[in-house]
Design a protein around this motif. Structure first.
Motif, short mmCIF file in Angstrom:
data_model
loop_
_atom_site.label_atom_id
_atom_site.label_comp_id
_atom_site.label_asym_id
_atom_site.label_seq_id
_atom_site.Cartn_x
_atom_site.Cartn_y
_atom_site.Cartn_z
N LEU A 12 0.79 -1.23 0.00
CA LEU A 12 0.00 0.00 0.00
C LEU A 12 0.83 1.29 0.00
CD1 LEU A 12 -3.03 -0.71 2.37
CD2 LEU A 12 -3.01 -0.48 -0.10
N GLY A 13 2.13 1.19 0.02
CA GLY A 13 2.95 2.40 0.05
C GLY A 13 2.77 3.31 -1.14
N PHE A 14 2.33 2.74 -2.27
CA PHE A 14 2.14 3.57 -3.46
C PHE A 14 1.01 4.58 -3.26
CE2 PHE A 14 -1.20 0.53 -4.15
CZ PHE A 14 -2.18 1.27 -4.79
N GLU A 15 0.07 4.25 -2.39
CA GLU A 15 -1.11 5.09 -2.20
C GLU A 15 -0.73 6.49 -1.72
OE1 GLU A 15 -5.31 4.96 0.26
OE2 GLU A 15 -3.82 3.41 0.59
N GLY A 165 -4.95 -5.78 9.40
CA GLY A 165 -6.10 -6.44 8.78
C GLY A 165 -7.23 -5.47 8.50
N PHE A 166 -7.52 -4.56 9.45
CA PHE A 166 -8.58 -3.58 9.26
C PHE A 166 -8.24 -2.61 8.13
CE2 PHE A 166 -10.15 0.71 10.17
CZ PHE A 166 -11.51 0.49 10.07
N ILE A 167 -7.02 -2.08 8.14
CA ILE A 167 -6.61 -1.13 7.11
C ILE A 167 -6.65 -1.78 5.74
CG2 ILE A 167 -4.65 0.21 6.23
CD1 ILE A 167 -3.92 0.78 9.17
N SER A 168 -6.18 -3.02 5.65
CA SER A 168 -6.16 -3.73 4.36
C SER A 168 -7.57 -4.00 3.86
CB SER A 168 -5.39 -5.04 4.49
OG SER A 168 -4.06 -4.79 4.88
N ALA A 169 -8.47 -4.43 4.75
CA ALA A 169 -9.86 -4.68 4.34
C ALA A 169 -10.53 -3.39 3.90
CB ALA A 169 -10.63 -5.32 5.49
N ALA A 170 -10.27 -2.28 4.61
CA ALA A 170 -10.84 -0.99 4.21
C ALA A 170 -10.28 -0.56 2.86
CB ALA A 170 -10.53 0.06 5.27
N ALA A 173 -12.02 -2.43 0.08
CA ALA A 173 -13.37 -1.90 -0.14
C ALA A 173 -13.33 -0.59 -0.92
CB ALA A 173 -14.09 -1.71 1.19
N VAL A 174 -12.39 0.29 -0.57
CA VAL A 174 -12.27 1.58 -1.25
C VAL A 174 -11.81 1.37 -2.70
CG1 VAL A 174 -10.96 3.74 -1.31
CG2 VAL A 174 -11.92 2.92 0.84
N TYR A 175 -10.84 0.48 -2.90
CA TYR A 175 -10.34 0.24 -4.25
C TYR A 175 -11.40 -0.41 -5.13
CZ TYR A 175 -5.67 1.36 -2.56
OH TYR A 175 -4.60 2.00 -2.02
N ALA A 176 -12.34 -1.11 -4.55
CA ALA A 176 -13.42 -1.71 -5.33
C ALA A 176 -14.32 -0.63 -5.92
CB ALA A 176 -14.23 -2.67 -4.46
N MET A 177 -14.39 0.54 -5.27
CA MET A 177 -15.23 1.64 -5.77
C MET A 177 -14.51 2.50 -6.80
SD MET A 177 -17.14 2.96 -2.38
CE MET A 177 -16.21 2.33 -1.01
N ALA A 178 -13.20 2.43 -6.86
CA ALA A 178 -12.42 3.32 -7.74
C ALA A 178 -12.79 3.18 -9.21
CB ALA A 178 -10.93 3.09 -7.53
#
Length: 196
Positions: A12-15, A165-170, A173-178
């Motif tokens: 996730l560092g690219f974000e 785990g929480f940050i990754s799951a969130a 979910a956010v990337y699914a909306m992109a």
């Protein structure tokens, strides 16, 4: 499975390169370089770590499968391997990194989320006070707000693994909306300047 194991979090560092990209002078060049470079370094690092881990294992440790591989001590397999191989300095370095790295991650996340808060205020979606700079050019209120939100939301987690785990799951979910948001933006504003 990807979010609970931390695999998504590891990449996730690219974000943050995207979120902080509004501060760069040449986003057309710098943002793709940061994203592709960050992902390439992360992939190379994690492949290298896995190869080193597998090569450091005694083949007899795998006789009963990966589920039976265990190490003494509760500080992770790499530190246990380093200790078992007599590399105390490497184990100490790994312990130090286990303390420093989450702090650096927290600083980056606070900075990136403050940048998002600042941009929302600048675009009029939240109160304009969050877009004000300190005399040194820092959006202090946006940083303080992001830090406090992080404490309130993330402090109740009992450990690093649950937090990851929480940050990754969130993030999943956010990337699914992109893609939906991208499609809507392309349809509603096709002439928008896209520097990268």
């Amino acid at each position: 499975a990807l979010s609970s194991g931390g695999v998504i979090f590891a990449g996730l560092g690219f974000e943050q390169a995207v979120q902080l990209g509004g501060e760069t002078r040449n986003p057309r060049r710098n943002i793709p370089f940061a994203i592709i470079g960050g992902m390439t370094v992360a992939i190379a690092l994690y492949i290298g770590l896995q190869v080193a881990f597998i090569l450091a294992l005694d083949p007899s440790d795998l006789s009963k499968g990966w589920g039976a591989v265990s190490f003494s001590g509760g500080f992770g397999p790499f530190a246990a391997l380093a200790t078992a191989l007599g590399l105390g300095w490497l184990a100490a370095l790994l312990y130090t990194d286990a303390i420093v790295s989450p702090g650096g991650t927290g600083l980056i996340y606070t900075g990136a989320s403050a940048r998002l808060t600042f941009a929302l205020a600048r675009n009029g979606f939240i109160p304009s006070a969050f877009a004000r700079h300190s005399p040194r050019g820092t959006p202090f209120l946006a940083i303080a707000f992001s830090f406090l939100c992080g404490l309130v939301i993330l402090l109740p987690f009992p450990g690093w693994q649950q937090l990851v785990g929480f940050i990754s799951a969130a993030a999943v979910a956010v990337y699914a909306m992109a893609p939906l948001a991208l499609g809507a933006l392309r349809r509603q504003d096709p002439a928008r300047t896209r520097p990268f």
